[in-house]
Design an enzyme around this catalytic site. Structure first.
Site, PDB file in Angstrom:
ATOM      1  N   GLY A  49       0.774  -1.252   0.000  1.00  0.00           N
ATOM      2  CA  GLY A  49       0.000   0.000   0.000  1.00  0.00           C
ATOM      3  C   GLY A  49       0.796   1.288   0.000  1.00  0.00           C
ATOM      4  CD  GLU A 103       0.909   0.601   6.829  1.00  0.00           C
ATOM      5  OE1 GLU A 103       0.619   0.845   5.635  1.00  0.00           O
ATOM      6  OE2 GLU A 103       0.558  -0.436   7.411  1.00  0.00           O
ATOM      7  CG  ASP A 107      -9.299   1.108   9.172  1.00  0.00           C
ATOM      8  OD1 ASP A 107      -9.934   1.972   8.574  1.00  0.00           O
ATOM      9  OD2 ASP A 107      -9.830   0.072   9.612  1.00  0.00           O
ATOM     10  CE  LYS A 135     -10.567   4.405   6.290  1.00  0.00           C
ATOM     11  NZ  LYS A 135     -11.055   3.040   6.005  1.00  0.00           N
ATOM     12  CG  PHE A 156     -12.998   0.403   1.692  1.00  0.00           C
ATOM     13  CD1 PHE A 156     -12.149  -0.273   2.557  1.00  0.00           C
ATOM     14  CD2 PHE A 156     -12.820   0.241   0.327  1.00  0.00           C
ATOM     15  CE1 PHE A 156     -11.146  -1.100   2.076  1.00  0.00           C
ATOM     16  CE2 PHE A 156     -11.816  -0.588  -0.165  1.00  0.00           C
ATOM     17  CZ  PHE A 156     -10.989  -1.258   0.704  1.00  0.00           C
ATOM     18  CB  ILE A 157     -10.501   5.593   0.513  1.00  0.00           C
ATOM     19  CG1 ILE A 157      -9.454   5.323   1.602  1.00  0.00           C
ATOM     20  CG2 ILE A 157     -11.498   6.557   1.089  1.00  0.00           C
ATOM     21  CD1 ILE A 157      -8.103   5.558   1.127  1.00  0.00           C
ATOM     22  NE  ARG A 169      -2.088  -3.181  -3.866  1.00  0.00           N
ATOM     23  CZ  ARG A 169      -2.321  -3.209  -2.562  1.00  0.00           C
ATOM     24  NH1 ARG A 169      -2.253  -2.108  -1.849  1.00  0.00           N
ATOM     25  NH2 ARG A 169      -2.631  -4.342  -1.961  1.00  0.00           N
TER      26      ARG A 169
HETATM   27  P1  IMP Z   1      -5.443  -1.308  10.569  1.00  0.00           P
HETATM   28  O1  IMP Z   1      -4.609  -2.436  11.119  1.00  0.00           O
HETATM   29  O2  IMP Z   1      -6.894  -1.496  10.891  1.00  0.00           O
HETATM   30  O3  IMP Z   1      -4.955   0.052  11.001  1.00  0.00           O
HETATM   31  O4  IMP Z   1      -5.427  -1.404   9.001  1.00  0.00           O
HETATM   32  C1  IMP Z   1      -4.320  -1.191   8.309  1.00  0.00           C
HETATM   33  C2  IMP Z   1      -4.381  -1.746   6.914  1.00  0.00           C
HETATM   34  O5  IMP Z   1      -5.700  -1.998   6.444  1.00  0.00           O
HETATM   35  C3  IMP Z   1      -3.811  -0.721   5.981  1.00  0.00           C
HETATM   36  O6  IMP Z   1      -2.411  -0.832   5.890  1.00  0.00           O
HETATM   37  C4  IMP Z   1      -4.510  -1.034   4.683  1.00  0.00           C
HETATM   38  O7  IMP Z   1      -3.794  -2.023   3.981  1.00  0.00           O
HETATM   39  C5  IMP Z   1      -5.847  -1.585   5.101  1.00  0.00           C
HETATM   40  N1  IMP Z   1      -6.935  -0.579   5.015  1.00  0.00           N
HETATM   41  C6  IMP Z   1      -7.536   0.056   6.037  1.00  0.00           C
HETATM   42  N2  IMP Z   1      -8.481   0.905   5.612  1.00  0.00           N
HETATM   43  C7  IMP Z   1      -8.476   0.816   4.253  1.00  0.00           C
HETATM   44  C8  IMP Z   1      -9.235   1.491   3.212  1.00  0.00           C
HETATM   45  O8  IMP Z   1     -10.097   2.346   3.425  1.00  0.00           O
HETATM   46  N3  IMP Z   1      -8.924   1.126   1.928  1.00  0.00           N
HETATM   47  C9  IMP Z   1      -7.964   0.196   1.619  1.00  0.00           C
HETATM   48  N4  IMP Z   1      -7.241  -0.430   2.566  1.00  0.00           N
HETATM   49  C10 IMP Z   1      -7.490  -0.124   3.872  1.00  0.00           C
HETATM   50 MG    MG Z   2      -1.202  -1.578   4.240  1.00  0.00          MG
END
Ligand code: IMP
Ligand code: MG
Length: 178
Positions: A49, A103, A107, A135, A156-157, A169
């Site tokens: 990402g 990163e 999220d 977020k 979601f984006i 991507r």
């Molecule tokens: P976290 O562990 O919940 O903070 O999520 C982290 C990972 O989830 C990020 O590195 C992304 O790969 C993926 N992710 C979270 N939100 C989104 C979104 O809105 N679109 C695409 N990927 C996301």
């Molecule tokens: Mg990621």
């Protein structure tokens, strides 16, 4: 650029244009340049990402520094899993170094917390976090984030490195699900 696009089974609408994204990146690069001056930082970009963000960020970083790329856990569909695998591809020693994790998005924060914990095992001097997107409403961890290019609502984006089911991507603007 197109206002509405379709990826797999979902429609997405234009949300943040490239110019705004790059302004946010320039702003945090400026802060990194002054905060980490003389510290010889190593940037650790998380694949897949962060590839586009890392490229743009590094063009704006003007202090001596290294960058390397690591890979970790997967993300499926539109909800976060708690599964975080080990850090793959870290061949450089980070002992005593100032590390900046690069990163795509924070999220829930689960990934970042797990990654920071994993990196502490190698005894870096400090670990800072730079994320393209954050977020705040989705955060479920106590996590200091040093550099945020853009704060977004809990939608979601896709685009600018972020995917839906592996696609999107390559988009140079950011789109949100309709
Ligand atoms: P976290 O562990 O919940 O903070 O999520 C982290 C990972 O989830 C990020 O590195 C992304 O790969 C993926 N992710 C979270 N939100 C989104 C979104 O809105 N679109 C695409 N990927 C996301
Ligand atoms: Mg990621």
């Amino acid at each position: 650029m197109k206002e509405v696009i379709t990826i797999r089974d979902k429609q997405f609408e234009l949300f943040i244009e490239q110019e705004i994204i790059e302004q946010g990146i320039k702003r945090i690069a400026g802060r990194i340049n002054s905060d980490l001056k003389g510290k010889d930082p190593i940037f650790l970009a998380v694949l897949n990402g962060a590839f586009m963000f890392a490229g743009e960020l590094m063009k704006e970083v003007s202090i001596p520094s290294e960058i390397t790329f690591v890979r970790l856990a997967s993300y499926h569909g539109t909800s976060t899993t708690n599964r975080v695998q080990e850090v793959l591809g870290l061949n450089e020693s980070i002992e005593g170094r100032s590390v900046v994790i690069v990163e795509d998005i924070v999220d829930s924060g689960n990934t970042m917390v797990a990654l920071k914990k994993e990196l502490e095992k190698y005894h870096p001097r400090e670990v800072k976090v730079a994320t393209l997107l954050f977020k705040p409403a989705a955060l479920r961890q106590k996590l200091p984030i040093d550099y945020v290019a853009l704060e977004i609502p809990n939608d979601f984006i896709v685009g600018y490195g972020l995917d839906y089911d592996g696609y999107g991507r390559n988009l140079k603007d950011i789109y949100k699900v309709k």
